[in-house]
Design an enzyme around this catalytic site. Structure first.
Site, short mmCIF file in Angstrom:
data_model
loop_
_atom_site.label_atom_id
_atom_site.label_comp_id
_atom_site.label_asym_id
_atom_site.label_seq_id
_atom_site.Cartn_x
_atom_site.Cartn_y
_atom_site.Cartn_z
N ASP A 53 -2.09 -2.46 -9.45
CA ASP A 53 -2.96 -1.85 -10.47
C ASP A 53 -2.21 -1.50 -11.75
O ASP A 53 -2.81 -1.03 -12.72
CB ASP A 53 -3.70 -0.62 -9.92
CG ASP A 53 -2.77 0.46 -9.37
OD1 ASP A 53 -1.78 0.11 -8.69
OD2 ASP A 53 -3.03 1.66 -9.62
N HIS A 54 -0.90 -1.77 -11.77
CA HIS A 54 -0.10 -1.40 -12.95
C HIS A 54 0.42 -2.60 -13.74
O HIS A 54 0.93 -2.44 -14.83
CB HIS A 54 1.07 -0.50 -12.55
CG HIS A 54 0.60 0.82 -12.04
ND1 HIS A 54 0.67 1.99 -12.78
CD2 HIS A 54 0.00 1.15 -10.87
CE1 HIS A 54 0.16 2.97 -12.08
NE2 HIS A 54 -0.26 2.50 -10.92
N HIS A 111 7.81 7.73 -6.11
CA HIS A 111 6.67 6.91 -5.69
C HIS A 111 7.15 5.72 -4.88
O HIS A 111 6.39 4.82 -4.55
CB HIS A 111 5.89 6.46 -6.93
CG HIS A 111 4.57 5.82 -6.65
ND1 HIS A 111 3.55 6.48 -6.00
CD2 HIS A 111 4.10 4.58 -6.92
CE1 HIS A 111 2.51 5.66 -5.90
NE2 HIS A 111 2.82 4.50 -6.44
N HIS A 124 -4.98 8.27 -14.01
CA HIS A 124 -4.84 7.64 -12.70
C HIS A 124 -5.62 8.43 -11.64
O HIS A 124 -5.10 8.84 -10.62
CB HIS A 124 -3.34 7.55 -12.32
CG HIS A 124 -3.03 6.57 -11.23
ND1 HIS A 124 -3.07 6.92 -9.90
CD2 HIS A 124 -2.66 5.26 -11.25
CE1 HIS A 124 -2.73 5.86 -9.16
NE2 HIS A 124 -2.49 4.84 -9.97
N ASP A 169 2.89 6.63 -11.51
CA ASP A 169 2.53 7.22 -10.22
C ASP A 169 3.71 8.01 -9.67
O ASP A 169 4.84 7.52 -9.65
CB ASP A 169 2.16 6.12 -9.21
CG ASP A 169 0.90 5.36 -9.62
OD1 ASP A 169 0.35 5.67 -10.69
OD2 ASP A 169 0.48 4.47 -8.85
N HIS A 222 6.30 0.83 -12.11
CA HIS A 222 6.52 0.28 -10.77
C HIS A 222 5.60 -0.92 -10.64
O HIS A 222 4.81 -1.20 -11.55
CB HIS A 222 6.28 1.35 -9.70
CG HIS A 222 4.87 1.81 -9.57
ND1 HIS A 222 4.20 2.46 -10.59
CD2 HIS A 222 3.97 1.72 -8.54
CE1 HIS A 222 2.98 2.76 -10.21
NE2 HIS A 222 2.81 2.31 -8.96
N HIS A 249 3.11 -1.77 -8.24
CA HIS A 249 1.84 -1.84 -7.54
C HIS A 249 0.87 -2.61 -8.44
O HIS A 249 0.93 -2.50 -9.67
CB HIS A 249 1.30 -0.43 -7.23
CG HIS A 249 2.03 0.21 -6.07
ND1 HIS A 249 2.14 1.57 -5.93
CD2 HIS A 249 2.69 -0.34 -5.03
CE1 HIS A 249 2.84 1.83 -4.82
NE2 HIS A 249 3.19 0.68 -4.27
ZN LIG Z 1 -1.34 3.20 -9.23
ZN LIG Z 2 1.54 3.05 -7.36
#
Ligand SMILES: [Zn+2]
Ligand SMILES: [Zn+2]
Length: 330
Positions: A84-85, A163, A292, A234, A80, A82
């Site tokens: 942080d990914h 998520h 995570h 996530d 996904h 977000h």
């Molecule tokens: Zn994350």
């Molecule tokens: Zn996420």
């Protein structure tokens, strides 16, 4: 006579040959933001000399250098978008360019991948000097290899996670392997060790020097399953993850929170360690590795392990740089 053979070591049984290695290296195990101990999401899967990257949070390229993950990979899979990914892909691709890379790079991600990753490719004034192909995936897809002769002996499949935003997880499933070759039976039948064993173990009929013709029946056991590695990204605990992870040799599940924050896990679309363990139990997975984790567990994640262990015994929380080997179950 003996002295000539003093260093002779008998070869391992035929079935021990050609066992392809399958390992994972955790490059980042922190949720949302990096900490002193942990970087944000990144996971490398190595199989038979091939490396695949799953997620590429900020700083992933430096984690790859630290933990000896080759830059020769040709595919990155995103669960996904977000921040942080995926933010790390901007820098990683620039480094590939500086290294003179000419090979194409494939980026896979759910709906929105073309827009988000396309924008990431535009950031910075340096032009990306090699082809980058962005492929949008959805649950149920089996990912081809773009005609590069990869995916030999395994598939990568996409499954739905919970998520938001069409988030997905990935399964690496090896194809079935040949059955076990029965060395004792072969010896008892007077088949000389060597090429005839090889032929028979591959399922081919053979003819002995004395004229006997033999088929593999009885010398080769039933076909054996390949290995299954599942990476969730996530997600809330989800039936689709349980389905995808049925009998997994290794389930890599997020566990952002502990039980005391289980409401927060629900609100933010994440799982607690215990919930991840319940998924592993329902899927009859063989091993569960959590990642995570929230910054509060950065230094020690013992509480998460304890809570998960009440439900599923074979569980650990990964740390950055940790390498886990995935053996064959049989
Ligand atoms: Zn994350
Ligand atoms: Zn996420």
């Amino acid at each position: 006579m003996r002295s000539h053979t003093a260093s002779y070591r008998p070869l391992p049984p035929l079935t021990a040959y050609f066992i392809p290695m399958l390992t994972v290296t955790f490059l980042g195990t922190s949720a949302a933001r990096p900490t002193v101990e942990r970087n944000v999401s990144g996971l490398a899967i190595h199989r038979e000399g091939e490396t695949m990257l799953f997620e590429c949070g900020e700083g992933t390229q430096r984690q790859m250098m630290r933990y000896g993950v080759a830059f020769t990979l040709s595919e990155i899979f995103f669960t996904h978008f977000h921040a942080d990914h995926f933010l790390g892909v901007i820098g990683l691709i620039r480094t590939f360019g500086l290294q003179g890379r000419t090979d194409a790079l494939l980026l896979y991600g759910p709906k929105g991948a073309k827009k988000v990753l396309g924008a990431a490719m535009q950031l910075g004034v340096e032009r990306v000097p090699f082809p980058v192909e962005i492929v949008e995936v959805k649950a149920g897809d089996a990912l081809g290899d773009g005609g590069r002769g990869k995916r030999e002996g395994y598939d990568i499949r996409v499954f739905a996670t919970e998520h938001g935003g069409g988030s997905v997880g990935y399964v690496l499933r090896e194809h079935e392997r040949r059955g076990r070759f029965d060395v004792e039976k072969a010896k008892a039948a007077g088949i000389p060790e060597g090429p005839l064993w090889g032929k028979l173990s591959k399922g081919e009929p053979i003819e002995l020097a004395d004229g006997r013709r033999l088929t593999p029946d009885g010398f080769v056991g039933a076909r054996r399953p390949g290995r299954l590695v599942v990476f969730t990204g996530d997600t809330r605990p989800s039936a689709s993850v349980v389905d995808a992870a049925q009998g997994a040799d290794l389930l890599i599940h997020e566990a952002t929170f502990g039980e005391e924050e289980k409401d927060r896990a629900k609100e933010t679309g994440h799982s607690t360690a215990k919930e991840a363990a319940q998924v592993a139990l329902a899927a009859k997975a063989k091993k569960l590795v959590l990642c995570h984790v929230s910054a509060r567990y950065s230094l020690t994640a013992e509480d998460l392990v304890k809570e998960a262990k009440e439900v599923f015994p074979d569980v650990t929380v990964a740390r950055d740089g940790q390498e886990i080997d995935v053996p064959f179950a049989e």
